[in-house]
Scaffold this motif. Structure first.
Motif, PDB file in Angstrom:
ATOM      1  N   ASN A   1       0.923  -1.119  -0.148  1.00  0.00           N
ATOM      2  CA  ASN A   1      -0.154   0.263   0.626  1.00  0.00           C
ATOM      3  C   ASN A   1       0.955   1.233   0.174  1.00  0.00           C
ATOM      4  OD1 ASN A   1      -2.496  -0.842  -0.339  1.00  0.00           O
ATOM      5  ND2 ASN A   1      -2.531  -1.580   1.997  1.00  0.00           N
TER       6      ASN A   1
ATOM      7  N   CYS B   1     -10.754  -0.001  -5.853  1.00  0.00           N
ATOM      8  CA  CYS B   1      -9.875  -1.057  -5.048  1.00  0.00           C
ATOM      9  C   CYS B   1     -10.230  -2.472  -6.649  1.00  0.00           C
ATOM     10  CB  CYS B   1     -10.021  -1.907  -4.108  1.00  0.00           C
ATOM     11  SG  CYS B   1     -10.737  -0.732  -2.993  1.00  0.00           S
TER      12      CYS B   1
ATOM     13  N   CYS C   1      -6.397  -0.124   1.816  1.00  0.00           N
ATOM     14  CA  CYS C   1      -6.027   0.793   0.877  1.00  0.00           C
ATOM     15  C   CYS C   1      -6.393   2.733   0.775  1.00  0.00           C
ATOM     16  CB  CYS C   1      -6.055  -0.367  -0.327  1.00  0.00           C
ATOM     17  SG  CYS C   1      -4.362   0.839  -1.542  1.00  0.00           S
TER      18      CYS C   1
ATOM     19  N   ASN D   1      -2.774  -1.281  -4.981  1.00  0.00           N
ATOM     20  CA  ASN D   1      -4.506  -2.615  -4.300  1.00  0.00           C
ATOM     21  C   ASN D   1      -5.516  -1.411  -4.725  1.00  0.00           C
ATOM     22  OD1 ASN D   1      -2.861  -4.734  -3.775  1.00  0.00           O
ATOM     23  ND2 ASN D   1      -2.799  -3.772  -1.628  1.00  0.00           N
TER      24      ASN D   1
END
Length: 626
Positions: free
Chosen positions: A29, A87, A99, A122
Motif C-alpha cells: 500500500n 480497489c 488501501c 491495490n
C-alpha cells in the motif's frame, strides 16, 4: 480418451496458466504515483469540509461486500468536491478499506489543492472540483500528469525469450478482453513455456468510462509495460486505467477470470479452440495445433527472420533495397545526417520504411551485424524501431521504421517552425526522457547514445518523439561537427567531461537531454548566439542567467500561446534541464529520476542547482554564463 484429456489439461495449463499458491505477497500500500492539482480551492475551510464528507461517503460505499468502485460528491458552499475510489478486485473488503485509508492519508498533503490523485498497487483515489472526469478521466487533465510505466529493477530469472513471449501474449489478451467485460476488470495468468514459472497480470479501467476510453487507455498501458521487458515485474499507471504484470503472485489462484469469452479473432490466446471433446476431438486438436503453428512458421520463413533469441532482426538483400529506393535516387531521399543519407522505401509487399545508408564503407561488418541484431531487440514507444540491416553491398545499410513528420529540429528552427504547441513540446521532452531511461536502465544491456540532439529526435504522426541512431555511435564518421575520433558527438550538445577528457557514461546523454529540452522550450538552437543583451549568450548561458533572476519562464518560445501553459510547469522543466547540465557529472540526476520528476505534479522546491558548463563548436568553455 483419458490420454486426450491429459493432453488437453496440459495444454490449457500452458496457455492459461495455473497460479500456484505462495506465501510471497508482492502487494503493497505504498503510493506508486502521487499528484496534487496546481490550483487552490476558493475557500479552504469549506473545501476541506466537503472533501472529508466525500471521503466518508466513498469509504461507506466500499464497506459494502462486493463493492470495489465508488463515486461521491459534496457541493455545499460553492467549493464542490467530486471523488472516485477503486480497489483491485482480488482484495477482501478489509484490504480494500485499508488501501483506501492509506490513499486518503497520501492526498492530505495536497492541502487545499482542488484536485489530486494517488495510485497504489491495490487501489486508486481521485478528487476534483468538476465531475466530467467520471466519464472521461483525461478530459480536463493537467498537462503535468502523464501515463507512467514503472518497471522492476531486476530482470526475470526465466529464459528471457520465453518469458517475454508469455508476458506479451498475456498482456495483449488482457488489453483486448478488459474493455469487453461488464466491470472493466481482468486478472489472469500464463505459464512460461520451458520455464518453471507463471506470469500474473491484471487490467482494470475506471468503471464509468466508455469502452472506447478503456480500450485506448489500456493500449497506452500495454505499450508502457512492453518497454519494461525483461524486468520481472511492471506497472502501468494512468488516470483511467491500471495494468500490472509480475513473475510473482499478487492474487490467488481462484481469482483468475476466463479470458476466452472476451477474446475475438487475432488474440494471442490459443486455448479458446479447446472447448469440448467429441469422438473427433483428437483430430480437431491436431488440426488446430497445425493451424496455429504453420502460419507462424511460414511467416518467419518468408520474412527471413533469425529464429534465435534475437527476434525481429532481419537481413535484407542489397539489391532489394537498391531496387526499393530506385538506386538510392534523389527523389527517394528524405534526410541527411552525420551517418549518411536516409531514403524512403517500400519493402516486404507494402511496408513503408526508412533506409539509412551509412558512410563507413564495409569495415567492421561482423561487428555491425552483431550490434544491429542487438539493437533490433530494443522496443520502446520512444525509440526508433530497427527492422533490419544489410551488409552484402558496398555500404552498410539500416532499415528503420518510417517517421512521416521528420526530425524535431525542423519544428524548432527549420521550415516547420512555430507549429508545436506547449502540450506537444512537453510531451516531446517527456518522451525523450522515457526513451533514454529505457536505454540506460530498463533494457538488459545498458546503451549510451552519445549523440542526443534535436536532429536525432524523430516525430510520428501524433508528434510523439522517437530517438534515432542509438547504439551506432561507434560507427560515427568524422566530419566538421564531430571534431575528433576521441568521441562521437556534436559540440554544443556534448558534455564537457566527454568532449575534453573522453570520459563516457550515461551522464553524457543526460547532459545532452538537458540541452535538447531547453531547445524545445525556447525554439532556439543551442549553438545560436543571442546578441540582444550587453554580452553574447548561448542558449544555456541565457537559461542560467534567467534562472538566477527567477525569470526563466521568459525562455519560452514567443510563438507559443501563453494561454496554453502554466508558468510553474515551464519553470519546473527548465530547472530539470539545468540540473541535467550540471558539472561535475555526479550532480546530474539519472534519466529514471528525470522521468519521476516530470511525472510529479509538484514543483522541485529548494533543490540546489549548480552553474552549468557549455562547450561551443570552437571548444570554448562557458560556465554558468560567465
Amino acid at each position: 480418451m483419458s490420454a486426450l484429456m491429459v493432453v488437453m489439461i496440459v495444454l490449457m495449463m500452458v496457455e492459461l496458466g495455473v497460479a500456484q499458491p505462495s506465501n510471497n505477497n508482492t502487494n503493497t500500500n505504498m503510493p506508486l504515483r502521487f499528484y496534487c492539482g496546481s490550483n487552490d480551492a476558493m475557500s479552504p475551510t469549506s473545501f476541506s469540509r466537503n472533501l472529508d464528507s466525500t471521503f466518508a461517503q466513498l469509504k461507506s460505499q466500499l464497506s459494502n461486500n462486493g463493492v470495489y468502485y465508488a463515486r461521491a460528491q459534496n457541493l455545499e458552499n460553492g467549493d464542490a468536491v467530486y471523488g472516485v475510489a477503486q480497489c483491485r478486485k482480488y482484495l477482501s473488503e478489509a484490504q480494500c478499506l485499508a488501501c483506501f485509508d492509506v490513499a486518503v492519508s497520501g492526498v492530505e498533503s495536497c492541502g487545499s489543492a482542488n484536485g489530486a490523485n494517488v495510485f497504489l498497487d491495490n487501489c486508486f483515489l481521485r478528487y476534483e472540483n468538476y465531475d466530467q472526469f467520471y466519464a472521461d478521466p483525461e478530459g480536463s487533465l493537467d498537462g503535468a500528469v502523464a501515463p507512467l510505466g514503472i518497471c522492476g529493477n531486476q530482470s526475470t530469472s526465466q529464459p528471457i525469450t520465453v518469458f517475454n513471449q508469455a508476458v506479451e501474449e498475456l498482456l495483449s489478451d488482457i488489453q483486448v478482453a478488459t474493455p469487453r467485460t461488464s466491470d472493466f476488470y481482468i486478472a489472469s495468468t500464463r505459464q512460461v513455456t520451458s520455464g518453471n514459472a507463471t506470469v500474473y497480470a491484471i487490467g482494470q479501467c475506471v468503471e464509468n468510462v466508455s469502452q472506447a476510453i478503456c480500450k485506448n487507455c489500456l493500449s497506452t498501458a500495454y505499450n508502457n509495460l512492453y518497454s519494461c521487458l525483461p524486468a520481472d515485474e511492471g506497472r502501468a499507471i494512468n488516470v483511467g486505467c491500471f495494468m500490472r504484470y509480475s513473475e510473482f503472485p499478487f492474487f490467488q489462484d481462484n481469482q483468475t477470470i476466463n479470458l476466452i469469452p472476451f477474446l475475438g479473432e487475432g488474440s494471442s490466446s490459443k486455448s479458446g479452440i479447446i472447448i469440448g471433446v467429441s469422438s473427433a476431438g483428437l483430430f480437431l486438436l491436431i488440426l488446430a495445433a497445425f493451424s496455429l503453428w504453420y502460419p507462424r512458421w511460414k511467416k518467419s520463413k518468408a520474412a527471413g527472420e533469425d529464429t534465435s533469441d534475437l527476434q525481429g532482426a532481419k537481413s535484407y538483400s542489397y539489391q532489394d533495397l537498391k531496387l526499393a529506393t530506385n538506386n538510392f535516387s534523389e527523389e527517394y531521399l528524405v534526410g541527411k545526417g552525420g551517418f549518411g543519407e536516409v531514403f524512403k522505401a517500400i519493402v516486404d509487399g507494402g511496408v513503408v520504411v526508412a533506409v539509412k545508408k551509412l558512410h563507413v564503407g564495409s569495415r567492421a561488418k561482423k561487428e555491425f551485424e552483431n550490434e544491429t541484431k542487438l539493437i533490433s531487440n530494443v522496443r520502446h514507444r520512444n525509440l526508433i524501431l530497427q527492422l533490419g540491416w544489410c551488409i552484402d553491398g558496398p555500404e552498410l545499410l539500416l532499415v528503420l521504421e518510417y517517421m512521416p513528420q521528420g526530425s524535431l529540429d525542423k519544428f524548432l528552427w527549420g521550415e516547420k517552425r512555430g507549429q508545436l504547441n506547449w502540450k506537444q513540446r512537453s510531451d516531446i521532452i517527456f518522451g525523450i526522457a522515457r526513451g533514454l531511461a529505457h536505454l540506460h536502465g530498463e533494457f538488459h544491456v545498458k546503451i549510451i547514445h552519445r549523440d542526443i540532439k534535436s536532429s536525432n529526435i524523430l516525430l510520428d504522426n501524433d508528434f510523439q518523439p522517437k530517438i534515432a541512431d542509438f547504439g551506432l555511435a561507434r560507427f560515427q564518421p568524422e566530419d566538421e561537427t564531430h571534431v575528433s575520433t576521441r568521441f562521437a558527438g556534436t559540440m554544443g550538445y556534448t558534455a564537457p567531461e566527454y568532449a575534453n577528457r573522453g570520459h563516457l557514461s550515461e551522464k553524457v546523454d543526460i547532459y545532452s537531454f538537458g540541452i535538447v529540452a531547453l531547445e524545445v522550450i525556447s525554439g532556439r538552437k543551442c549553438s545560436d548566439v543571442n546578441y540582444n543583451g550587453p554580452r553574447m549568450e548561448y542558449l544555456l548561458d541565457q537559461a542560467w542567467q534567467l534562472y538566477e533572476k527567477g525569470a526563466h519562464v521568459k525562455l519560452m518560445d514567443e510563438s507559443v500561446d501563453p494561454n496554453e501553459y502554466e508558468e510553474e510547469n515551464v519553470m519546473k522543466i527548465i530547472e530539470i534541464a539545468l540540473m541535467c547540465t550540471q558539472s561535475p557529472a555526479s550532480l546530474r540526476p539519472t534519466m529514471s529520476e528525470v522521468v519521476l520528476m516530470m511525472s510529479s505534479g509538484s514543483m522541485l522546491g529548494q533543490r540546489q542547482i549548480s552553474k552549468p558548463t557549455f562547450i561551443d563548436a570552437h571548444r570554448r568553455i562557458h560556465i554558468g554564463g560567465s
